[in-house]
Write an enzyme that holds these catalytic residues in place. Structure first.
Site, PDB file in Angstrom:
ATOM      1  N   CYS A 162     -41.599  23.108 -12.258  1.00 25.80           N
ATOM      2  CA  CYS A 162     -42.400  24.134 -12.914  1.00 25.80           C
ATOM      3  C   CYS A 162     -43.855  24.160 -12.429  1.00 25.80           C
ATOM      4  O   CYS A 162     -44.749  23.631 -13.090  1.00 25.80           O
ATOM      5  CB  CYS A 162     -42.367  24.025 -14.428  1.00 25.80           C
ATOM      6  SG  CYS A 162     -43.033  25.533 -15.155  1.00 25.80           S
ATOM      7  N   CYS A 339     -41.191  31.755 -13.910  1.00 29.65           N
ATOM      8  CA  CYS A 339     -42.230  30.902 -14.458  1.00 29.65           C
ATOM      9  C   CYS A 339     -42.932  31.671 -15.565  1.00 29.65           C
ATOM     10  O   CYS A 339     -43.725  32.571 -15.286  1.00 29.65           O
ATOM     11  CB  CYS A 339     -43.212  30.535 -13.345  1.00 29.65           C
ATOM     12  SG  CYS A 339     -44.376  29.306 -13.903  1.00 29.65           S
TER      13      CYS A 339
HETATM   14  C1  FAD Z   1     -43.839  20.302 -18.507  1.00 28.37           C
HETATM   15  C2  FAD Z   1     -42.684  21.068 -17.953  1.00 28.37           C
HETATM   16  C3  FAD Z   1     -42.646  22.439 -18.124  1.00 28.37           C
HETATM   17  C4  FAD Z   1     -41.586  23.173 -17.608  1.00 28.37           C
HETATM   18  N1  FAD Z   1     -41.554  24.515 -17.835  1.00 28.37           N
HETATM   19  C5  FAD Z   1     -40.493  25.250 -17.405  1.00 28.37           C
HETATM   20  C6  FAD Z   1     -40.378  26.619 -17.732  1.00 28.37           C
HETATM   21  O1  FAD Z   1     -41.233  27.182 -18.412  1.00 28.37           O
HETATM   22  N2  FAD Z   1     -39.305  27.294 -17.287  1.00 28.37           N
HETATM   23  C7  FAD Z   1     -38.325  26.685 -16.554  1.00 28.37           C
HETATM   24  O2  FAD Z   1     -37.342  27.344 -16.206  1.00 28.37           O
HETATM   25  N3  FAD Z   1     -38.403  25.372 -16.199  1.00 28.37           N
HETATM   26  C8  FAD Z   1     -39.456  24.638 -16.624  1.00 28.37           C
HETATM   27  N4  FAD Z   1     -39.528  23.296 -16.323  1.00 28.37           N
HETATM   28  C9  FAD Z   1     -38.635  22.724 -15.297  1.00 28.37           C
HETATM   29  C10 FAD Z   1     -37.230  22.368 -15.789  1.00 28.37           C
HETATM   30  O3  FAD Z   1     -37.288  21.630 -16.974  1.00 28.37           O
HETATM   31  C11 FAD Z   1     -36.545  21.562 -14.686  1.00 28.37           C
HETATM   32  O4  FAD Z   1     -36.627  22.274 -13.467  1.00 28.37           O
HETATM   33  C12 FAD Z   1     -35.085  21.321 -14.999  1.00 28.37           C
HETATM   34  O5  FAD Z   1     -34.935  20.630 -16.219  1.00 28.37           O
HETATM   35  C13 FAD Z   1     -34.434  20.504 -13.877  1.00 28.37           C
HETATM   36  O6  FAD Z   1     -33.093  20.292 -14.181  1.00 28.37           O
HETATM   37  P1  FAD Z   1     -32.241  19.191 -13.378  1.00 28.37           P
HETATM   38  O7  FAD Z   1     -30.896  19.193 -13.990  1.00 28.37           O
HETATM   39  O8  FAD Z   1     -32.387  19.390 -11.927  1.00 28.37           O
HETATM   40  O9  FAD Z   1     -32.996  17.828 -13.727  1.00 28.37           O
HETATM   41  P2  FAD Z   1     -33.179  17.173 -15.169  1.00 28.37           P
HETATM   42  O10 FAD Z   1     -32.968  18.161 -16.251  1.00 28.37           O
HETATM   43  O11 FAD Z   1     -34.484  16.472 -15.114  1.00 28.37           O
HETATM   44  O12 FAD Z   1     -31.982  16.142 -15.272  1.00 28.37           O
HETATM   45  C14 FAD Z   1     -31.749  15.111 -14.341  1.00 28.37           C
HETATM   46  C15 FAD Z   1     -30.730  14.155 -14.960  1.00 28.37           C
HETATM   47  O13 FAD Z   1     -30.290  13.249 -13.949  1.00 28.37           O
HETATM   48  C16 FAD Z   1     -30.239  11.968 -14.496  1.00 28.37           C
HETATM   49  N5  FAD Z   1     -30.389  10.969 -13.441  1.00 28.37           N
HETATM   50  C17 FAD Z   1     -31.499  10.656 -12.742  1.00 28.37           C
HETATM   51  N6  FAD Z   1     -31.246   9.653 -11.891  1.00 28.37           N
HETATM   52  C18 FAD Z   1     -29.937   9.332 -12.055  1.00 28.37           C
HETATM   53  C19 FAD Z   1     -29.086   8.355 -11.469  1.00 28.37           C
HETATM   54  N7  FAD Z   1     -29.531   7.492 -10.554  1.00 28.37           N
HETATM   55  N8  FAD Z   1     -27.807   8.301 -11.889  1.00 28.37           N
HETATM   56  C20 FAD Z   1     -27.326   9.154 -12.817  1.00 28.37           C
HETATM   57  N9  FAD Z   1     -28.091  10.090 -13.411  1.00 28.37           N
HETATM   58  C21 FAD Z   1     -29.377  10.180 -13.037  1.00 28.37           C
HETATM   59  C22 FAD Z   1     -31.376  11.919 -15.509  1.00 28.37           C
HETATM   60  O14 FAD Z   1     -31.151  10.912 -16.490  1.00 28.37           O
HETATM   61  C23 FAD Z   1     -31.327  13.329 -16.102  1.00 28.37           C
HETATM   62  O15 FAD Z   1     -30.512  13.399 -17.252  1.00 28.37           O
HETATM   63  C24 FAD Z   1     -40.552  22.524 -16.864  1.00 28.37           C
HETATM   64  C25 FAD Z   1     -40.598  21.126 -16.705  1.00 28.37           C
HETATM   65  C26 FAD Z   1     -41.639  20.417 -17.249  1.00 28.37           C
HETATM   66  C27 FAD Z   1     -41.656  18.912 -17.083  1.00 28.37           C
END
Ligand code: FAD
Length: 395
Positions: A162, A339
């Site tokens: 983000c 965003c």
């Molecule tokens: C402050 C903030 C504001 C945001 N605002 C927005 C917004 O307004 N709009 C929007 O669309 N997005 C926003 N985002 C971004 C969004 O939250 C992320 O892009 C999204 O959650 C990413 O999803 P993901 O599944 O890739 O990773 P995550 O949701 O972070 O999940 C990753 C998972 O993998 C697991 N994992 C990690 N390493 C391992 C391992 N070795 N073995 C097994 N499991 C593992 C973790 O435990 C976790 O559960 C924001 C993020 C933040 C921090």
């Protein structure tokens, strides 16, 4: 222990749960497992509003087990290695989990060691971040208790999730200082490693006029390299000249450096930077055809957001099932990301764009304008869409 699944999903965050839920709907008898050690699941986009004092942080969290789609096996272990040649995932519990198809989505990791003094300073004495659950409420505490002086906000020299959030929290803080009647005693500064305020010209223009009108000082191409908590000073390095600048702070909101998760760094499935190397349109791995990746861990040249994942999930599901049935991979992701740039309590620019940085707007009006209606979407509609739509395989 050796077990096997038809589809293994590494990471049960936004991407992992959403993709599992949608797959389970398409193949109810499919043998699917998610591997992730997490007990809690966070709706991270809410953290901006928590940091701005609009929600309590508890509103952003649910028990992970309550979100695992029924019939999907949840393996609560840490993945330590992916062996793509043997089609095996290895874990910290010495499990060897084989797969026919693998979906890699472990998100990214925060590099707390990337800034000298950050680990020691964070959460104390006005040094805060909305990028980690444990400190997100400290952010509002620091903003609320701010009495004047230098309020400094940073954006690092790495890809982050983000890209708008470092600015959103600054706008909320600056508005709070005005409401609290202390704005004339505050100097609000944004130090960013980027060369401009936003990648997409249409939204950048609005943001440029906002910082001008609100008297926010912006410094480009500088990143935080050290926090001297004892003297309350932040040290920035200019990316091109390499000159350093020491800035006194009374409040320092840090967006920490981020990068690929540790176990992927030397993996055979990543690119040079450590992100999973997939085709930007089909989301299939460039070398290993039974592997797909999405979300923050993938090397997609677009902004890393949950909104992007919402559009990536159906593409991965469609293409994985096509591959399984020997059909062509016809679903294509166009880099869509969104965003919602909160610019105050009740104001928001709803930026939506694609790989070409061209707006891909949903609503029939100019989304580059600050709007109350879009703020309400962020505050009330998107959290519901997340918990009851995306994570249930419905949106
Ligand atoms: C402050 C903030 C504001 C945001 N605002 C927005 C917004 O307004 N709009 C929007 O669309 N997005 C926003 N985002 C971004 C969004 O939250 C992320 O892009 C999204 O959650 C990413 O999803 P993901 O599944 O890739 O990773 P995550 O949701 O972070 O999940 C990753 C998972 O993998 C697991 N994992 C990690 N390493 C391992 C391992 N070795 N073995 C097994 N499991 C593992 C973790 O435990 C976790 O559960 C924001 C993020 C933040 C921090």
């Amino acid at each position: 222990m050796q077990t096997g699944y038809e589809i293994v999903i590494v990471g049960g965050g936004t991407a992992g749960i959403s993709v599992a839920a949608r797959l389970k709907k398409k193949i109810p008898h499919g043998k699917i497992a998610i591997i992730d050690p997490a007990h809690k699941h966070y709706y991270q986009p809410l953290w901006t509003l928590v940091g701005g004092g609009i929600y309590p942080k508890e509103a952003s969290v649910k028990d992970q087990l309550s979100l695992i789609p029924s019939g999907v096996k949840y393996i609560q272990e840490v993945v330590t290695e992916i062996d793509p040649d043997r089609q095996l995932v290895l874990t910290n519990e010495d499990s060897q989990i084989s797969y026919d198809y693998l979906i890699v989505c472990p998100g990214l990791s925060i590099n707390w060691d990337g800034v000298k003094g950050l680990k020691e300073a964070i959460g104390k004495d006005g040094v805060v971040t909305i990028y980690f659950y444990d400190f997100v409420d400290k952010t509002w505490e620091a903003i609320r208790n701010f009495k004047g002086g230098n309020a400094v906000f940073t954006f690092p020299n790495t890809p982050i999730k983000c890209g708008g959030a470092p600015q959103k929290i600054m706008y909320l803080a600056e508005e709070h200082f005005r409401r609290a009647g202390i704005r004339s005693k505050c100097s609000v500064k944004f130090y960013t490693a980027k060369p401009d305020l936003f990648d997409v010209a249409k939204y950048r223009q609005t943001l440029e006029s906002i910082v001008r009108e609100r008297g926010i000082y912006v410094y480009f191409e500088r990143h935080l390299i050290e926090i001297k908590a004892g003297t309350k000073e932040a040290v920035f390095e200019h990316l091109i000249t390499k000159e350093t600048e020491t800035v006194p702070y009374d409040l320092l909101h840090v967006t920490p450096p981020m990068g690929p998760v540790a176990f992927l760094k030397n993996s055979a499935i990543v690119d040079q930077a450590g992100w999973v190397d997939v085709d930007p349109h089909t989301l299939q791995h460039k070398k290993y055809e039974t592997i797909f990746a999405l979300g923050d861990a993938a090397n997609l040249p677009t902004s890393k957001t949950g909104a992007a994942i919402r559009k990536q999930v159906p593409v991965v599901v469609h293409n994985l099932l096509a591959l399984k049935q020997g059909r062509e991979l016809t679903a294509k992701y166009n880099g869509y990301t969104s965003c919602p740039i909160v610019t105050g309590r009740g104001k928001l620019i709803m930026a939506e764009f694609d790989y070409a940085k061209q707006p891909q707007e949903t609503f029939p009006f100019d989304q580059s304008k600050e709007r109350y209606s879009m703020f309400l979407v962020k505050k009330h509609v998107l959290p519901r869409l997340y918990w009851y739509g995306m994570l249930k395989g419905r949106a």
